[in-house]
Structures are given as C-alpha cells and as structure tokens.
Design a protein around this motif. Structure first.
Motif, short mmCIF file in Angstrom:
data_model
loop_
_atom_site.label_atom_id
_atom_site.label_comp_id
_atom_site.label_asym_id
_atom_site.label_seq_id
_atom_site.Cartn_x
_atom_site.Cartn_y
_atom_site.Cartn_z
N PRO A 77 61.70 30.35 4.25
CA PRO A 77 60.38 29.94 4.39
C PRO A 77 59.91 29.46 5.87
O PRO A 77 59.89 28.37 6.21
CB PRO A 77 60.48 28.79 3.53
CG PRO A 77 61.83 28.24 3.50
CD PRO A 77 62.61 29.65 3.68
N PHE A 114 55.84 32.19 5.88
CA PHE A 114 56.23 32.91 4.73
C PHE A 114 56.68 32.32 3.46
O PHE A 114 57.35 31.12 3.75
CB PHE A 114 57.31 34.10 4.93
CG PHE A 114 56.72 35.01 6.32
CD1 PHE A 114 55.84 36.00 5.64
CD2 PHE A 114 56.84 35.02 7.46
CE1 PHE A 114 55.09 36.86 6.32
CE2 PHE A 114 56.35 35.74 8.51
CZ PHE A 114 55.43 36.86 7.96
N THR A 115 56.59 32.71 2.11
CA THR A 115 57.36 32.07 0.92
C THR A 115 58.67 32.38 0.94
O THR A 115 58.86 33.51 0.94
CB THR A 115 56.24 32.32 -0.18
OG1 THR A 115 54.93 31.94 0.06
CG2 THR A 115 56.77 31.73 -1.44
N ALA A 138 61.81 33.78 -1.00
CA ALA A 138 61.81 34.82 -1.83
C ALA A 138 63.18 35.65 -1.62
O ALA A 138 64.04 35.46 -0.78
CB ALA A 138 60.77 35.75 -1.86
#
Length: 106
Positions: free
Chosen positions: A66, A70-71, A73
């Motif tokens: 993160p 950006f997330t 994942a």
C-alpha cells in the motif's frame, strides 16, 4: 527453450539471498517492449513499470504494497495467469518454483 542468462538480484532487493533474475528482450512495437523475464526461487522487492504479463511456467505470489496510493493485494501466479502492474507499484515477489513470464511493458 529460450536460454535465460541469470544475474544476482541487488542485495537491497533480495530478501532471501541467492535470488536471480533474467530478462531477454524479444521485440518492440509502438513504444512497447516485449520480452521474457524469469526469476529463481526466492523473495525480492521491486518498483514496477506499466506492464501486462502472462505466466508461462512456475509458481509464485506477488504482493502489492500500500504505497503511492495503491491498495494492498496479493496475487497467486501460475501458468496461464494474466496480470497488469502499474508504474510505481511497490511489490514483493515470492517464487516457490522458478517463474517465467512473457511481458509487454512501456
């Protein structure tokens, strides 16, 4: 099979020691690079470019951290997996079976 001359991953990126990668450029089309990339078993960090790839062989996970908006994942990679990475993504690659992918990148 395409020969892949491996080189050691930079120490600041190599989390397990002894990890290697190889890149063989194949072609370029309209400002895009096409090639084959391979990584030995091990764990490494990277900062990505814009890329679309298809896994040809091996097994791995790629963790998106993160950072830069950006997330977080985690994706599981195996033959046939198609994935897109965006420029600026910080990732952690953990390869359990040597990974080979064909990529199209900017």
């Amino acid at each position: 099979m395409l020969p892949m001359p491996h080189a050691a991953v930079a120490p600041e990126q190599d989390r397990t020691g002894g990890t290697t990668t190889a890149t063989v450029p194949l072609d370029g089309v309209d400002g895009l690079d096409v090639g084959v990339w391979e990584m030995s078993a091990g764990t490494m960090t990277d900062v990505e470019a814009d890329e679309l790839f298809v896994v040809l062989a091996g097994r791995a996970t790629v963790e998106i951290l993160p950072v830069n908006g950006f997330t977080a994942a985690v994706a599981t990679l195996r033959p046939g997996t198609v994935m897109r990475l965006a420029a600026g993504m910080h990732t952690v690659w953990t390869v359990t079976e040597p990974l080979r992918k064909v990529y199209v990148a900017r």
